[in-house]
Design a protein around this motif. Structure first.
Motif, PDB file in Angstrom:
ATOM      1  N   ALA A 174       0.863  -1.184   0.000  1.00  0.00           N
ATOM      2  CA  ALA A 174       0.000   0.000   0.000  1.00  0.00           C
ATOM      3  C   ALA A 174       0.893   1.226   0.000  1.00  0.00           C
ATOM      4  CB  ALA A 174      -0.931   0.020   1.211  1.00  0.00           C
ATOM      5  N   VAL A 175       0.295   2.374  -0.265  1.00  0.00           N
ATOM      6  CA  VAL A 175       1.028   3.636  -0.234  1.00  0.00           C
ATOM      7  C   VAL A 175       0.254   4.614   0.638  1.00  0.00           C
ATOM      8  CG1 VAL A 175       1.927   5.570  -1.583  1.00  0.00           C
ATOM      9  CG2 VAL A 175       1.996   3.250  -2.535  1.00  0.00           C
ATOM     10  N   ARG A 176       0.966   5.283   1.526  1.00  0.00           N
ATOM     11  CA  ARG A 176       0.355   6.337   2.332  1.00  0.00           C
ATOM     12  C   ARG A 176       0.717   7.677   1.706  1.00  0.00           C
ATOM     13  NH1 ARG A 176       1.997   9.721   7.045  1.00  0.00           N
ATOM     14  NH2 ARG A 176       0.246  11.162   7.205  1.00  0.00           N
ATOM     15  N   VAL A 177      -0.288   8.499   1.459  1.00  0.00           N
ATOM     16  CA  VAL A 177      -0.033   9.834   0.936  1.00  0.00           C
ATOM     17  C   VAL A 177      -0.612  10.856   1.901  1.00  0.00           C
ATOM     18  CG1 VAL A 177       0.021   9.117  -1.475  1.00  0.00           C
ATOM     19  CG2 VAL A 177      -2.157   9.811  -0.448  1.00  0.00           C
ATOM     20  N   ASN A 178       0.071  11.981   2.012  1.00  0.00           N
ATOM     21  CA  ASN A 178      -0.377  13.087   2.858  1.00  0.00           C
ATOM     22  C   ASN A 178      -0.695  14.265   1.939  1.00  0.00           C
ATOM     23  OD1 ASN A 178      -0.736  15.201   4.639  1.00  0.00           O
ATOM     24  ND2 ASN A 178       1.004  14.665   5.932  1.00  0.00           N
ATOM     25  N   PRO A 179      -1.955  14.403   1.543  1.00  0.00           N
ATOM     26  CA  PRO A 179      -2.314  15.434   0.561  1.00  0.00           C
ATOM     27  C   PRO A 179      -1.925  16.849   0.983  1.00  0.00           C
ATOM     28  CG  PRO A 179      -4.130  13.919   0.946  1.00  0.00           C
ATOM     29  CD  PRO A 179      -3.108  13.625   1.985  1.00  0.00           C
ATOM     30  N   GLY A 180      -1.862  17.077   2.286  1.00  0.00           N
ATOM     31  CA  GLY A 180      -1.578  18.422   2.768  1.00  0.00           C
ATOM     32  C   GLY A 180      -0.199  18.926   2.447  1.00  0.00           C
ATOM     33  N   ASN A 181       0.758  18.041   2.183  1.00  0.00           N
ATOM     34  CA  ASN A 181       2.103  18.529   1.903  1.00  0.00           C
ATOM     35  C   ASN A 181       2.686  18.010   0.581  1.00  0.00           C
ATOM     36  OD1 ASN A 181       2.983  15.937   2.467  1.00  0.00           O
ATOM     37  ND2 ASN A 181       3.689  16.416   4.533  1.00  0.00           N
ATOM     38  N   ILE A 182       1.830  17.544  -0.303  1.00  0.00           N
ATOM     39  CA  ILE A 182       2.278  17.191  -1.647  1.00  0.00           C
ATOM     40  C   ILE A 182       1.757  18.257  -2.611  1.00  0.00           C
ATOM     41  CG2 ILE A 182       2.170  15.531  -3.531  1.00  0.00           C
ATOM     42  CD1 ILE A 182       2.006  13.309  -1.561  1.00  0.00           C
ATOM     43  N   LYS A 183       2.644  19.069  -3.118  1.00  0.00           N
ATOM     44  CA  LYS A 183       2.251  20.145  -4.016  1.00  0.00           C
ATOM     45  C   LYS A 183       1.597  19.571  -5.276  1.00  0.00           C
ATOM     46  CE  LYS A 183       5.773  23.463  -2.526  1.00  0.00           C
ATOM     47  NZ  LYS A 183       6.937  24.289  -2.939  1.00  0.00           N
ATOM     48  N   GLN A 184       0.532  20.221  -5.664  1.00  0.00           N
ATOM     49  CA  GLN A 184      -0.207  19.831  -6.866  1.00  0.00           C
ATOM     50  C   GLN A 184      -0.659  18.376  -6.816  1.00  0.00           C
ATOM     51  OE1 GLN A 184       2.696  20.776  -9.897  1.00  0.00           O
ATOM     52  NE2 GLN A 184       1.971  22.891 -10.084  1.00  0.00           N
ATOM     53  N   PHE A 185      -0.886  17.877  -5.573  1.00  0.00           N
ATOM     54  CA  PHE A 185      -1.294  16.483  -5.441  1.00  0.00           C
ATOM     55  C   PHE A 185      -2.614  16.225  -6.176  1.00  0.00           C
ATOM     56  CE2 PHE A 185      -3.737  13.141  -3.332  1.00  0.00           C
ATOM     57  CZ  PHE A 185      -2.844  12.098  -3.385  1.00  0.00           C
ATOM     58  N   VAL A 204      -4.145  12.198   6.799  1.00  0.00           N
ATOM     59  CA  VAL A 204      -4.188  13.619   7.126  1.00  0.00           C
ATOM     60  C   VAL A 204      -3.595  13.827   8.516  1.00  0.00           C
ATOM     61  CG1 VAL A 204      -5.690  15.611   7.494  1.00  0.00           C
ATOM     62  CG2 VAL A 204      -6.228  13.955   5.688  1.00  0.00           C
ATOM     63  N   ASN A 205      -2.686  14.782   8.632  1.00  0.00           N
ATOM     64  CA  ASN A 205      -2.052  15.099   9.907  1.00  0.00           C
ATOM     65  C   ASN A 205      -2.343  16.542  10.292  1.00  0.00           C
ATOM     66  OD1 ASN A 205      -0.835  12.585  10.147  1.00  0.00           O
ATOM     67  ND2 ASN A 205       1.075  13.467  10.893  1.00  0.00           N
ATOM     68  N   ALA A 206      -2.569  16.776  11.572  1.00  0.00           N
ATOM     69  CA  ALA A 206      -2.835  18.130  12.051  1.00  0.00           C
ATOM     70  C   ALA A 206      -1.689  19.081  11.715  1.00  0.00           C
ATOM     71  CB  ALA A 206      -3.070  18.114  13.561  1.00  0.00           C
ATOM     72  N   GLY A 207      -0.457  18.574  11.778  1.00  0.00           N
ATOM     73  CA  GLY A 207       0.706  19.431  11.567  1.00  0.00           C
ATOM     74  C   GLY A 207       0.971  19.780  10.122  1.00  0.00           C
ATOM     75  N   SER A 208       0.268  19.137   9.197  1.00  0.00           N
ATOM     76  CA  SER A 208       0.496  19.421   7.776  1.00  0.00           C
ATOM     77  C   SER A 208      -0.835  19.517   7.029  1.00  0.00           C
ATOM     78  CB  SER A 208       1.377  18.334   7.149  1.00  0.00           C
ATOM     79  OG  SER A 208       0.832  17.042   7.390  1.00  0.00           O
ATOM     80  N   LEU A 209      -1.801  20.147   7.685  1.00  0.00           N
ATOM     81  CA  LEU A 209      -3.126  20.282   7.094  1.00  0.00           C
ATOM     82  C   LEU A 209      -3.079  21.263   5.917  1.00  0.00           C
ATOM     83  CD1 LEU A 209      -6.073  19.333   7.553  1.00  0.00           C
ATOM     84  CD2 LEU A 209      -6.410  21.398   8.926  1.00  0.00           C
ATOM     85  N   ASP A 210      -3.885  20.985   4.916  1.00  0.00           N
ATOM     86  CA  ASP A 210      -3.964  21.851   3.742  1.00  0.00           C
ATOM     87  C   ASP A 210      -4.248  23.301   4.169  1.00  0.00           C
ATOM     88  OD1 ASP A 210      -5.545  23.238   1.479  1.00  0.00           O
ATOM     89  OD2 ASP A 210      -4.719  21.457   0.497  1.00  0.00           O
ATOM     90  N   ARG A 219      -5.748  25.706   2.762  1.00  0.00           N
ATOM     91  CA  ARG A 219      -7.122  26.181   2.551  1.00  0.00           C
ATOM     92  C   ARG A 219      -8.012  25.868   3.746  1.00  0.00           C
ATOM     93  NH1 ARG A 219      -8.110  22.880  -2.798  1.00  0.00           N
ATOM     94  NH2 ARG A 219      -6.916  21.450  -1.489  1.00  0.00           N
ATOM     95  N   LEU A 220      -7.821  24.697   4.310  1.00  0.00           N
ATOM     96  CA  LEU A 220      -8.645  24.300   5.446  1.00  0.00           C
ATOM     97  C   LEU A 220      -8.220  25.010   6.726  1.00  0.00           C
ATOM     98  CD1 LEU A 220      -8.954  20.557   4.502  1.00  0.00           C
ATOM     99  CD2 LEU A 220     -10.811  22.194   4.609  1.00  0.00           C
ATOM    100  N   LEU A 221      -6.929  25.298   6.843  1.00  0.00           N
ATOM    101  CA  LEU A 221      -6.468  26.074   7.994  1.00  0.00           C
ATOM    102  C   LEU A 221      -7.094  27.465   7.965  1.00  0.00           C
ATOM    103  CD1 LEU A 221      -2.675  25.196   8.349  1.00  0.00           C
ATOM    104  CD2 LEU A 221      -4.504  24.670   9.966  1.00  0.00           C
ATOM    105  N   GLY A 265      -9.359  27.934  10.931  1.00  0.00           N
ATOM    106  CA  GLY A 265      -8.500  28.618  11.893  1.00  0.00           C
ATOM    107  C   GLY A 265      -7.439  27.742  12.506  1.00  0.00           C
ATOM    108  N   LYS A 266      -7.706  26.451  12.619  1.00  0.00           N
ATOM    109  CA  LYS A 266      -6.739  25.480  13.133  1.00  0.00           C
ATOM    110  C   LYS A 266      -7.204  24.078  12.757  1.00  0.00           C
ATOM    111  CE  LYS A 266      -8.918  25.385  17.717  1.00  0.00           C
ATOM    112  NZ  LYS A 266      -8.674  25.537  19.178  1.00  0.00           N
ATOM    113  N   ALA A 267      -6.439  23.094  13.186  1.00  0.00           N
ATOM    114  CA  ALA A 267      -6.764  21.710  12.826  1.00  0.00           C
ATOM    115  C   ALA A 267      -7.862  21.163  13.737  1.00  0.00           C
ATOM    116  CB  ALA A 267      -5.512  20.835  12.907  1.00  0.00           C
ATOM    117  N   THR A 268      -9.091  21.527  13.452  1.00  0.00           N
ATOM    118  CA  THR A 268     -10.241  21.037  14.206  1.00  0.00           C
ATOM    119  C   THR A 268     -10.648  19.655  13.703  1.00  0.00           C
ATOM    120  OG1 THR A 268     -11.819  21.978  12.649  1.00  0.00           O
ATOM    121  CG2 THR A 268     -11.085  23.403  14.472  1.00  0.00           C
TER     122      THR A 268
END
Length: 385
Positions: free
Chosen positions: A113-124, A146-152, A154-156, A160-163
């Motif tokens: 499997a592959v884990r991807v973190n959309p929040g920190n892959i440019k142009q993902f 999805v990780n709180a420390g690397s949230l997209d 737009r959503l931040l 306002g924060k990683a809710t």
């Protein structure tokens, strides 16, 4: 003589009905649906060091790890993936950040499997169609992590924060992009270092999709703090039937993560228990050093696989009763210990011989259980105070 049944009933009481999730296949391990909850960890070696990585995977496998994740931040790491994926005894997930090209490399390498973190892959998002097609062609599941420390960003800006709402929205948005291309071989994680935020994020996800969920409290901390955070969060969710696979994130050797993860599942009755030491917390009534006795017995029986419950008790209040209820036990006091096997006192020994005798009797019982084909079970939890 009437046989006394020890331990829990054959059908243990459930905390809750399991959430109905779709099932995916991560290599040889089924995740979701009615598959058992699996325990994962992540290697700490440089993936490009193939020997060291495979050695750590072997250690994790021996400790009960079922799926392992490896980091892939460089081309050298990507180049190592084919050998690692082939030689690992358990399914390997490639962990990809920043560079979409490594997603394709991991799929081609045969990772489970592959884990991807959309929040920190440019142009993902622009690459989803290609990734979905490659993954579909190779039968490779994708974990949207999805990780709180690397949230997209737009959503931040929106929240306002990683809710919990931000984490869940991020994951579901990315999943919808894959769905547009007919790809649903997905599992989701939404990790936060705050167990309360994390629990609420997973509750939202569980109510809005049927994808299997990978539970984790990210950056949980050193062993003690991280164990508590993970146990609290996982206990809350698993007791509601939410969660299909788990990873305990500790600032400690990966094998420790597996020990904690397995123990959490065993404690919740979600995995057959093996060796269980029941020992009192000690108090002013104790006439022996209960802490020392319990530690020595635990060390002496380390590695035992059969579902054996051993009670190490330190006084006459709860001791005899608890010892009788265990498969094997000792009630200590006045410089000696009464040894119980299956509820019957078989001998009384000096305090200096308690540990030695318990270990000897445990080995006898374990040997008989193995002959009888008893390799798993549900011994009941006993607490004395």
């Amino acid at each position: 003589m009437t046989a006394i049944s020890l331990g829990m009933p054959d059908v243990p009481i459930k905390l809750a009905e399991r959430r109905k999730s779709r099932q995916i296949q991560v290599g040889t391990v089924a995740v979701g649906g009615d598959a058992p909850i699996s325990v994962q960890s992540m290697t700490t070696t440089r993936t490009s060091d193939i020997g060291a990585t495979l050695q750590q995977i072997a250690e994790l496998t021996a400790s009960g790890c079922q799926i392992v994740r490896v980091a892939c931040p460089t081309q050298d790491d990507a180049d190592a993936l084919p050998v690692i994926a082939k030689k690992s005894q358990i399914p390997v997930i490639a962990d990809i950040h920043f560079q979409p090209k490594y997603v394709f490399a991991a799929i081609e390498a045969g990772c489970a499997a592959v884990r991807v973190n959309p929040g920190n892959i440019k142009q993902f998002d622009d690459k989803v169609k290609e990734i979905a097609q490659a993954a579909k062609d190779h039968g490779t599941p994708i974990r949207i992590g999805v990780n709180a420390g690397s949230l997209d960003r737009r959503l931040l800006q929106k929240y306002g924060k990683a809710t919990p709402e931000a984490l869940a929205e991020s994951a579901l948005w990315e999943a919808s992009l894959f769905e547009e291309h007919g790809f649903r071989d997905i599992k989701i994680s939404v990790k936060h270092n705050d167990p309360v935020v994390m629990v609420n994020a997973y509750r939202l996800l569980a109510s809005q999709c049927d994808y299997p969920l990978h539970l984790g409290v990210t950056e949980a901390g050193p062993a003690f703090q991280g164990t508590i955070k993970s146990a609290v969060a996982f206990g809350a969710l698993l007791s509601e039937g939410i969660g299909d696979t788990i990873r305990v994130s500790l600032s400690a050797p990966p094998v420790e993560e597996i020990k904690v993860g397995n123990q959490i599942l065993e404690s919740l009755g979600l995995r057959p228990r093996r060796l269980e030491i029941v020992s009192c917390p000690s108090c002013g009534r104790a006439q022996v050093d209960v802490y020392k006795l319990a530690e020595e017995v635990t060390a002496g029986l380390d590695g035992m696989e059969v579902p054996l419950r051993v009670a190490v008790m330190g006084c006459v209040v709860n001791g005899p009763g608890e010892a009788r209820e265990a498969d094997l036990g000792v009630a200590s006091g006045n410089g000696k210990g009464q040894i119980f096997v299956k509820g019957e006192v078989i001998k009384t020994v000096p305090e200096s011989k308690i540990v030695e005798t318990l270990i000897e009797e445990a080995m006898k019982i374990a040997e008989q259980m193995e002959k009888d084909g008893v390799t798993s079970g549900e011994p009941s939890v006993s607490v004395a105070g």
